[in-house]
Design a protein around this motif. Structure first.
Motif, PDB file in Angstrom:
ATOM      1  N   LEU A   6       1.145  -0.527  -4.231  1.00 58.24           N
ATOM      2  CA  LEU A   6       0.584  -1.741  -3.626  1.00 58.24           C
ATOM      3  C   LEU A   6      -0.556  -1.415  -2.656  1.00 58.24           C
ATOM      4  N   PHE A   7      -0.573  -0.194  -2.148  1.00 63.63           N
ATOM      5  CA  PHE A   7      -1.563   0.157  -1.117  1.00 63.63           C
ATOM      6  C   PHE A   7      -2.608   1.142  -1.626  1.00 63.63           C
ATOM      7  N   GLU A   8      -2.531   1.449  -2.919  1.00 64.50           N
ATOM      8  CA  GLU A   8      -3.452   2.439  -3.472  1.00 64.50           C
ATOM      9  C   GLU A   8      -4.887   1.941  -3.453  1.00 64.50           C
ATOM     10  N   PRO A   9      -5.817   2.795  -3.045  1.00 69.54           N
ATOM     11  CA  PRO A   9      -7.221   2.391  -3.107  1.00 69.54           C
ATOM     12  C   PRO A   9      -7.698   2.387  -4.558  1.00 69.54           C
ATOM     13  N   ASP A  10      -8.583   1.459  -4.907  1.00 70.99           N
ATOM     14  CA  ASP A  10      -9.235   1.500  -6.211  1.00 70.99           C
ATOM     15  C   ASP A  10     -10.650   0.967  -6.020  1.00 70.99           C
ATOM     16  N   PRO A  11     -11.565   1.321  -6.923  1.00 71.27           N
ATOM     17  CA  PRO A  11     -12.984   0.997  -6.708  1.00 71.27           C
ATOM     18  C   PRO A  11     -13.236  -0.506  -6.566  1.00 71.27           C
ATOM     19  N   VAL A  12     -12.544  -1.324  -7.359  1.00 70.38           N
ATOM     20  CA  VAL A  12     -12.779  -2.777  -7.292  1.00 70.38           C
ATOM     21  C   VAL A  12     -12.413  -3.301  -5.903  1.00 70.38           C
ATOM     22  N   THR A  13     -11.221  -2.947  -5.445  1.00 68.49           N
ATOM     23  CA  THR A  13     -10.791  -3.420  -4.137  1.00 68.49           C
ATOM     24  C   THR A  13     -11.732  -2.906  -3.050  1.00 68.49           C
ATOM     25  N   GLU A  14     -12.141  -1.645  -3.182  1.00 64.63           N
ATOM     26  CA  GLU A  14     -13.043  -1.085  -2.168  1.00 64.63           C
ATOM     27  C   GLU A  14     -14.347  -1.873  -2.082  1.00 64.63           C
ATOM     28  N   ARG A  15     -14.904  -2.241  -3.229  1.00 62.02           N
ATOM     29  CA  ARG A  15     -16.160  -3.027  -3.201  1.00 62.02           C
ATOM     30  C   ARG A  15     -15.914  -4.404  -2.579  1.00 62.02           C
ATOM     31  N   LEU A  16     -14.754  -5.008  -2.900  1.00 61.52           N
ATOM     32  CA  LEU A  16     -14.453  -6.327  -2.335  1.00 61.52           C
ATOM     33  C   LEU A  16     -14.232  -6.242  -0.819  1.00 61.52           C
ATOM     34  N   VAL A  17     -13.611  -5.163  -0.381  1.00 58.44           N
ATOM     35  CA  VAL A  17     -13.398  -4.975   1.056  1.00 58.44           C
ATOM     36  C   VAL A  17     -14.758  -4.886   1.752  1.00 58.44           C
ATOM     37  N   THR A  18     -15.651  -4.100   1.157  1.00 59.23           N
ATOM     38  CA  THR A  18     -16.999  -3.954   1.732  1.00 59.23           C
ATOM     39  C   THR A  18     -17.724  -5.299   1.792  1.00 59.23           C
ATOM     40  N   ILE A  43      -3.502  -3.176   5.758  1.00 60.03           N
ATOM     41  CA  ILE A  43      -2.249  -3.911   5.483  1.00 60.03           C
ATOM     42  C   ILE A  43      -1.035  -2.985   5.552  1.00 60.03           C
ATOM     43  N   GLU A  44      -1.201  -1.747   5.086  1.00 56.14           N
ATOM     44  CA  GLU A  44      -0.029  -0.871   4.968  1.00 56.14           C
ATOM     45  C   GLU A  44       0.729  -0.690   6.287  1.00 56.14           C
ATOM     46  N   PRO A  45       0.043  -0.358   7.406  1.00 58.11           N
ATOM     47  CA  PRO A  45       0.819  -0.191   8.647  1.00 58.11           C
ATOM     48  C   PRO A  45       1.481  -1.486   9.128  1.00 58.11           C
ATOM     49  N   VAL A  46       0.841  -2.630   8.862  1.00 55.44           N
ATOM     50  CA  VAL A  46       1.450  -3.921   9.234  1.00 55.44           C
ATOM     51  C   VAL A  46       2.738  -4.121   8.442  1.00 55.44           C
ATOM     52  N   TRP A  47       2.626  -3.831   7.145  1.00 54.50           N
ATOM     53  CA  TRP A  47       3.787  -3.946   6.245  1.00 54.50           C
ATOM     54  C   TRP A  47       4.901  -2.994   6.697  1.00 54.50           C
ATOM     55  N   ARG A  48       4.520  -1.740   6.944  1.00 55.03           N
ATOM     56  CA  ARG A  48       5.515  -0.722   7.270  1.00 55.03           C
ATOM     57  C   ARG A  48       6.274  -1.085   8.553  1.00 55.03           C
ATOM     58  N   GLU A  49       5.530  -1.595   9.512  1.00 52.84           N
ATOM     59  CA  GLU A  49       6.173  -1.952  10.775  1.00 52.84           C
ATOM     60  C   GLU A  49       7.187  -3.080  10.563  1.00 52.84           C
ATOM     61  N   ALA A  50       6.773  -4.100   9.791  1.00 52.97           N
ATOM     62  CA  ALA A  50       7.667  -5.229   9.522  1.00 52.97           C
ATOM     63  C   ALA A  50       8.894  -4.761   8.745  1.00 52.97           C
ATOM     64  N   VAL A  51       8.680  -3.903   7.739  1.00 53.49           N
ATOM     65  CA  VAL A  51       9.790  -3.443   6.898  1.00 53.49           C
ATOM     66  C   VAL A  51      10.750  -2.586   7.704  1.00 53.49           C
ATOM     67  N   GLU A  52      10.203  -1.671   8.501  1.00 55.04           N
ATOM     68  CA  GLU A  52      11.105  -0.768   9.243  1.00 55.04           C
ATOM     69  C   GLU A  52      11.941  -1.542  10.257  1.00 55.04           C
ATOM     70  N   ALA A  53      11.352  -2.587  10.843  1.00 57.20           N
ATOM     71  CA  ALA A  53      12.117  -3.385  11.818  1.00 57.20           C
ATOM     72  C   ALA A  53      13.296  -4.076  11.131  1.00 57.20           C
ATOM     73  N   VAL A  54      13.055  -4.625   9.954  1.00 59.21           N
ATOM     74  CA  VAL A  54      14.143  -5.336   9.262  1.00 59.21           C
ATOM     75  C   VAL A  54      15.187  -4.353   8.731  1.00 59.21           C
ATOM     76  N   LEU A  55      14.746  -3.212   8.220  1.00 58.59           N
ATOM     77  CA  LEU A  55      15.723  -2.225   7.737  1.00 58.59           C
ATOM     78  C   LEU A  55      16.597  -1.754   8.893  1.00 58.59           C
TER      79      LEU A  55
END
Lengths: 261, 315
Positions: A182-194, A204-216
Motif C-alpha cells: 500500500l505504501f510502495e512508491p511507483d512512477p505514476v504516484t510519484e508524478r501525481l504527488v509532484t 501516509i505511512e507514518p500516520v497509518w502506522r501510528e494509528a495502527v500501533e495505538a489500536v493494536l
C-alpha cells in the motif's frame, strides 16, 4: 491495461486514470470479499454493518472506475472495467483479494485497509484533480466509519477470550505482510504527488502506522514482524485466490455479451 | 390487581382502534400470538437474506450489485427492528433464534425455494416484496404499537425494493431472448410460492379469526391474496410475461379468478420439506455456531471493561 493517450490529454490525466483504476479495483475487490459474509455474520448487527461497508465500497468503486474509464480514449464504462478485464489487468493491491478467512482475519484486514484509507482519502481531498478530490471527500467520511467498526471489533477480539485473541493475532499475521504494498512508491504516484494530485505514500505511512500501533496496543495484540513483502498487485500480479473471485464476479455478465441489466 | 378492569381497558383500546403499548395489560393469548407472528416475520427476513445474498457476488452490473447489497442489508435491518419489537413482549432474540434453529418456529415457506438465476432475484423483488407490502401495509395499523411502528418503516423500504425488482424484471423482458426466457422461467418458479406467502386459505387458517378480533390482522389471507393477484396480473401483461395458471381469467366483477394454491405443497414447504428447507436452516445454524466465539469475545470484553458494547452480543 492498454491506454491510448490523446494528444490533447495532459499527462496527468492518464496518470489519474491509472491511479483511480488501482484505488477503484482495491475497493471493488474488497467489497466482493466482504459480501461473502452475507447471512453468515456472527450476529445480525454485523450483517448490517458488513453489508453497509460493502455497499460504501461498491459506490466508491463505481465512482473511481467511471473516472478511470472516462479519462481513457476511447472511454470505458465502470462495467466494462469491472467485468471485461482479465486477472492480469486488475490493479488492486493483493491484500484486498486474500481469502476473508474467519471473522478475525476479516476484521484485521478491514482495520489495516480502512486505517490506510482514512489518511489517503483525507489527503486526496486536496488533490489538484477536482474529480479525485470530490470522490475522496465522500469516501473519507465512509472510511472513518469503517475504521471505527473494525477497531471496535479488533479491540474486543484481541482483549476478549483466549480463543478470540489467538484468532485475531493469527488473522493479523495472515494479512500483515501484504500492507507494505500500500505504501510502495511507483512512477505514476510519484508524478501525481509532484503535481499535487495525490498524497505522498511516504507521508501516509507514518500516520497509518501510528494509528495502527495505538489500536493494536489497546487490543493487546502484538505488531507482527515483517518477514516478507509480497507485491505486484498494482502491476497485475495476483495471488491464487484472485482467479476464482473474478470468475464468480464476471461469469453472468460475460455469459451475455452486449446485454443490458 | 383487578383483571376485569384490565380486560375492559384492553378491549376499549382495541375497539377504539388505539394502540396497545408494552406497559399495558394484555391477554396472554394476544401476547403469545404477537410473539409467534413477529418472530415468524423476523425469521423470514433473515432467512430471506440467503436466496438473494446468493447473487450479490455474481450481480451482472455494479449498479445491480449495489442495489442488491442495499436490499439485503435492509432485510437484516428489518430483522433487527422485528426482533426488537418481539423483545418488548418479554422474549429474548437469542431464545427466538434458538426456536428457529430447532424448527420450533417457522418462517415464510417461499424462502425454501431456490434462486438458480439472476431473474429469480428480480422476481423476488417484484413479486415477493409486492406480496409482503400487501400483507404488511395493514399491519401498520395493527393494535400492538411497537409492531405497527416497525411495519411502517419496513413497508417504506419494501415498496422501494418492489419497484426495483419490477424495474430489473422490465430490463430483462426488454433484453435478449435469453434474458426474456430467464424472466419467464423465474415467474413460473415464483408465482405459486408467492401466492403461498399470504398463508393458508381462510377456512384452514388456525389463527385468523382471533387475530382479526384483536386488531392484529385487518384483512383475511384470501382477501389479500386476491388483491395481490388483481394488482399483479396487469403488471405481468405489461412485461409481456405469462402467469403460469391456465385457468386465470378476468371476471365481470373486475377480479381475476385463479387456480387455488396446492396446499399439500404448502404444508410440505412450511413443515421443512421445501426444496431448500434443510439447507436454509443448516446455513443459519452454521453461521450462528461459527460466530459463537465472536459473541463470547464481546461478552468477555464487556465483563472486563464494564462497557455497554455487549448490547446484542448475547444473541
Amino acid at each position: 491495461m492498454t491506454r491510448q493517450t490523446s494528444r490533447n490529454e495532459a499527462p496527468a490525466g492518464a496518470d489519474v486514470a491509472t491511479y483511480a483504476l488501482g484505488l477503484g479495483d482495491d475497493v471493488l475487490v474488497l467489497a466482493q470479499r466482504l459480501s461473502e459474509w452475507t447471512a453468515r455474520a456472527p450476529q445480525l448487527e454485523d450483517d448490517v454493518a458488513l453489508l453497509n461497508i460493502a455497499l460504501d465500497l461498491v459506490g466508491q468503486a463505481r465512482n473511481l472506475l467511471s473516472l478511470a474509464g472516462g479519462r481513457e480514449n476511447p472511454g470505458r464504462t465502470e462495467d466494462d472495467l469491472a467485468f471485461w478485464r482479465d486477472e492480469t489487468e486488475f490493479r488492486n493491491a493483493q491484500i484486498m483479494e486474500l481469502d476473508g478467512g474467519d471473522f478475525g482475519r476479516t476484521i484485521a484486514r478491514q482495520f489495516l485497509v480502512s486505517a490506510w484509507h482514512v489518511p489517503l482519502w483525507d489527503g486526496l481531498r486536496a488533490s489538484t484533480d477536482p474529480d479525485l478530490a470530490a470522490i475522496a471527500g465522500k469516501a473519507v467520511k465512509e472510511a472513518r466509519y469503517h475504521v471505527g467498526y473494525a477497531r471496535h471489533w479488533l479491540v474486543r477480539l484481541g482483549d476478549g477470550t483466549p480463543e478470540s485473541r489467538r484468532r485475531a493475532q493469527a488473522g493479523l499475521e495472515d494479512v500483515w505482510p501484504y500492507v507494505g504494498e500500500l505504501f510502495e512508491p511507483d512512477p505514476v504516484t510519484e508524478r501525481l504527488v509532484t503535481a499535487g494530485a495525490a498524497p505522498d505514500p511516504a507521508v501516509i505511512e507514518p500516520v497509518w502506522r501510528e494509528a495502527v500501533e495505538a489500536v493494536l496496543a489497546e487490543a493487546t495484540l502484538a505488531v507482527p514482524p515483517t518477514v516478507r513483502r509480497p507485491t505486484g498487485g498494482r502491476r497485475g500480479v495476483h495471488t491464487s485466490a484472485f482467479g476464482p473471485l473474478l470468475a464468480q464476479m464476471q461469469h453472468l455478465h460475460r455469459s451475455h455479451p452486449g446485454a443490458s441489466w | 390487581m383487578d383483571v376485569t378492569t384490565d380486560e375492559r381497558d384492553f378491549d376499549r383500546l382495541v375497539s377504539a382502534d388505539e394502540r396497545v403499548e408494552p406497559r399495558d395489560w394484555m391477554p396472554e393469548g394476544y401476547r403469545r400470538t404477537l410473539i409467534r407472528q413477529i418472530a415468524q416475520h423476523a425469521h423470514s427476513e433473515i432467512i430471506g437474506m440467503q436466496p438473494e445474498g446468493n447473487w450479490i457476488a455474481r450481480a451482472p452490473s455494479l449498479r445491480r450489485k449495489a442495489i442488491l447489497i442495499a436490499k439485503v442489508q435492509d432485510e437484516a435491518g428489518h430483522g433487527l427492528y422485528l426482533y426488537g419489537a418481539a423483545e418488548t413482549l418479554g422474549v429474548e432474540r437469542a431464545d427466538l433464534l434458538e426456536l428457529l434453529h430447532t424448527g420450533r418456529q417457522k418462517y415464510s415457506a417461499a424462502f425454501n425455494y431456490p434462486t438458480p438465476t439472476w431473474a429469480d432475484v428480480a422476481a423476488i423483488g417484484w413479486l415477493g416484496d409486492g406480496a409482503a407490502i400487501m400483507n404488511q401495509v395493514p399491519l401498520t395499523r395493527c393494535s400492538y404499537g411497537p409492531y405497527a411502528r416497525a411495519m411502517t418503516r419496513v413497508c417504506k423500504e419494501e415498496s422501494f425494493h418492489q419497484r426495483q425488482g419490477f424495474e430489473a424484471m422490465a430490463v430483462l423482458c426488454a433484453g435478449t431472448p435469453a434474458q426474456k426466457q430467464m424472466a419467464q422461467d423465474a415467474l413460473d418458479r415464483w408465482w405459486w410460492p408467492v401466492l403461498m406467502l399470504f398463508g393458508p386459505s381462510d377456512e384452514a387458517s388456525a389463527h385468523s379469526a382471533r387475530s382479526m378480533a384483536w386488531g392484529i390482522k385487518r384483512f383475511s389471507n384470501d382477501e389479500l391474496r386476491q388483491r395481490f393477484v388483481d394488482a399483479t396480473v396487469p403488471q405481468a401483461d405489461h412485461l409481456g410475461l405469462r402467469i403460469p395458471d391456465p385457468d386465470l381469467r378476468l371476471e365481470a366483477d373486475g377480479h381475476y379468478r385463479f387456480t387455488p394454491v396446492d396446499w399439500n405443497e404448502f404444508a410440505d414447504a412450511i413443515s421443512g420439506n421445501g426444496p431448500c428447507s434443510r439447507e436454509r436452516i443448516a446455513h443459519r445454524v452454521d453461521a450462528h455456531e461459527d460466530g459463537a466465539w465472536v459473541r463470547a469475545a464481546a461478552q468477555a470484553y464487556a465483563d472486563k471493561h464494564g462497557d455497554r458494547a455487549a448490547r446484542g452480543a448475547a444473541a
